[in-house]
Motif scaffolding. Structure first.
Motif, PDB file in Angstrom:
ATOM      1  N   ASP A  22       0.798  -1.223   0.000  1.00 55.75           N
ATOM      2  CA  ASP A  22       0.000   0.000   0.000  1.00 55.75           C
ATOM      3  C   ASP A  22       0.832   1.275   0.000  1.00 55.75           C
ATOM      4  O   ASP A  22       0.409   2.292  -0.536  1.00 55.75           O
ATOM      5  N   PHE A  23       1.996   1.229   0.600  1.00 57.71           N
ATOM      6  CA  PHE A  23       2.859   2.407   0.709  1.00 57.71           C
ATOM      7  C   PHE A  23       3.878   2.354  -0.419  1.00 57.71           C
ATOM      8  O   PHE A  23       4.619   1.386  -0.539  1.00 57.71           O
ATOM      9  N   LYS A  24       3.933   3.388  -1.228  1.00 58.09           N
ATOM     10  CA  LYS A  24       4.792   3.373  -2.415  1.00 58.09           C
ATOM     11  C   LYS A  24       6.064   4.197  -2.256  1.00 58.09           C
ATOM     12  O   LYS A  24       6.797   4.394  -3.207  1.00 58.09           O
ATOM     13  N   GLY A  25       6.370   4.641  -1.052  1.00 52.46           N
ATOM     14  CA  GLY A  25       7.595   5.399  -0.813  1.00 52.46           C
ATOM     15  C   GLY A  25       8.730   4.504  -0.351  1.00 52.46           C
ATOM     16  O   GLY A  25       8.603   3.275  -0.292  1.00 52.46           O
ATOM     17  N   ASP A  26       9.853   5.138  -0.038  1.00 54.96           N
ATOM     18  CA  ASP A  26      11.000   4.416   0.492  1.00 54.96           C
ATOM     19  C   ASP A  26      10.695   3.903   1.902  1.00 54.96           C
ATOM     20  O   ASP A  26      10.031   4.581   2.687  1.00 54.96           O
ATOM     21  N   ILE A  27      11.194   2.730   2.206  1.00 58.74           N
ATOM     22  CA  ILE A  27      10.965   2.091   3.506  1.00 58.74           C
ATOM     23  C   ILE A  27      12.296   1.994   4.248  1.00 58.74           C
ATOM     24  O   ILE A  27      13.315   1.614   3.661  1.00 58.74           O
ATOM     25  N   ILE A  28      12.270   2.323   5.525  1.00 61.67           N
ATOM     26  CA  ILE A  28      13.428   2.167   6.398  1.00 61.67           C
ATOM     27  C   ILE A  28      12.973   1.420   7.650  1.00 61.67           C
ATOM     28  O   ILE A  28      12.022   1.837   8.308  1.00 61.67           O
ATOM     29  N   VAL A  29      13.630   0.326   7.964  1.00 64.17           N
ATOM     30  CA  VAL A  29      13.366  -0.408   9.202  1.00 64.17           C
ATOM     31  C   VAL A  29      14.156   0.307  10.291  1.00 64.17           C
ATOM     32  O   VAL A  29      15.379   0.367  10.236  1.00 64.17           O
ATOM     33  N   THR A  30      13.448   0.866  11.256  1.00 65.50           N
ATOM     34  CA  THR A  30      14.110   1.683  12.273  1.00 65.50           C
ATOM     35  C   THR A  30      14.368   0.957  13.587  1.00 65.50           C
ATOM     36  O   THR A  30      15.069   1.483  14.441  1.00 65.50           O
ATOM     37  N   GLU A  31      13.810  -0.239  13.756  1.00 69.57           N
ATOM     38  CA  GLU A  31      14.032  -0.965  15.004  1.00 69.57           C
ATOM     39  C   GLU A  31      13.688  -2.426  14.791  1.00 69.57           C
ATOM     40  O   GLU A  31      12.538  -2.771  14.546  1.00 69.57           O
ATOM     41  N   ASN A  32      14.693  -3.294  14.868  1.00 68.53           N
ATOM     42  CA  ASN A  32      14.473  -4.721  14.730  1.00 68.53           C
ATOM     43  C   ASN A  32      15.561  -5.445  15.500  1.00 68.53           C
ATOM     44  O   ASN A  32      16.742  -5.158  15.322  1.00 68.53           O
ATOM     45  N   GLY A  33      15.174  -6.357  16.345  1.00 71.96           N
ATOM     46  CA  GLY A  33      16.160  -7.096  17.118  1.00 71.96           C
ATOM     47  C   GLY A  33      15.499  -8.141  17.983  1.00 71.96           C
ATOM     48  O   GLY A  33      14.319  -8.438  17.833  1.00 71.96           O
ATOM     49  N   ILE A  34      16.287  -8.676  18.915  1.00 70.54           N
ATOM     50  CA  ILE A  34      15.819  -9.771  19.754  1.00 70.54           C
ATOM     51  C   ILE A  34      16.435  -9.652  21.151  1.00 70.54           C
ATOM     52  O   ILE A  34      17.617  -9.345  21.287  1.00 70.54           O
ATOM     53  N   ALA A  35      15.638  -9.908  22.146  1.00 69.69           N
ATOM     54  CA  ALA A  35      16.132  -9.948  23.529  1.00 69.69           C
ATOM     55  C   ALA A  35      16.466 -11.395  23.859  1.00 69.69           C
ATOM     56  O   ALA A  35      15.589 -12.247  23.920  1.00 69.69           O
TER      57      ALA A  35
END
Length: 115
Positions: free
Chosen positions: A25-38
Motif C-alpha cells: 500500500d505504501f509506495k515510498g521508500d521504507i526504512i526499518v528503524t528498530e528490529n532485534g531480539i532480547a
C-alpha cells in the motif's frame, strides 16, 4: 515454540513479512528503524540477524524500495517495563562497572555492512 526474553516468538522472518505488507500500500521508500531480539544467547541473536537480513535482501531483490535497516539495540539497555533484565544489545553492559563488551553479533552485523 522458542520465545525471547520479552516473551515474543523467535520469528526473524517477521520483519520481511511486515516490509512486504507495507510495500503493498505504501509506495515510498521504507526504512526499518528498530528490529532485534532480547536474548542472553548471542548465537540466537546471530541467527536472528542472519535470517532477518536475508529476508530483507530478498525484499530488495524483488524491487521493494527498502533503503535502510537499524538493529535494536547497540547496547543492552533499559526497557521501560523490564528494567535492565532484557539483553537486546550487540554490546553487553556490565551494570556493576559499566564495562562494555562487544558480542559476536556486533561483528556479524558489521561484516554485513561492509559487503
Amino acid at each position: 515454540m522458542e520465545l525471547t526474553q520479552m516473551g515474543y516468538e523467535f520469528y526473524p522472518q517477521a520483519i520481511a513479512n511486515v516490509v512486504r505488507a507495507v510495500a503493498k500500500d505504501f509506495k515510498g521508500d521504507i526504512i526499518v528503524t528498530e528490529n532485534g531480539i532480547a536474548t542472553a544467547d548471542d548465537s540466537r541473536r546471530q541467527e536472528y540477524i542472519k535470517t532477518a537480513t536475508a529476508g530483507l535482501q530478498e525484499c530488495i531483490a524483488d524491487g521493494i524500495p527498502l533503503k535502510g535497516y537499524m538493529h535494536w539495540s547497540l547496547m543492552d539497555n533499559f526497557e521501560w517495563q523490564k528494567g535492565f533484565s532484557m539483553q537486546f544489545g550487540l554490546i553487553a553492559v556490565d551494570r556493576s562497572n559499566m564495562k562494555r563488551t562487544a558480542k559476536e553479533s556486533l561483528y556479524l552485523l558489521g561484516s554485513m555492512a561492509t559487503k
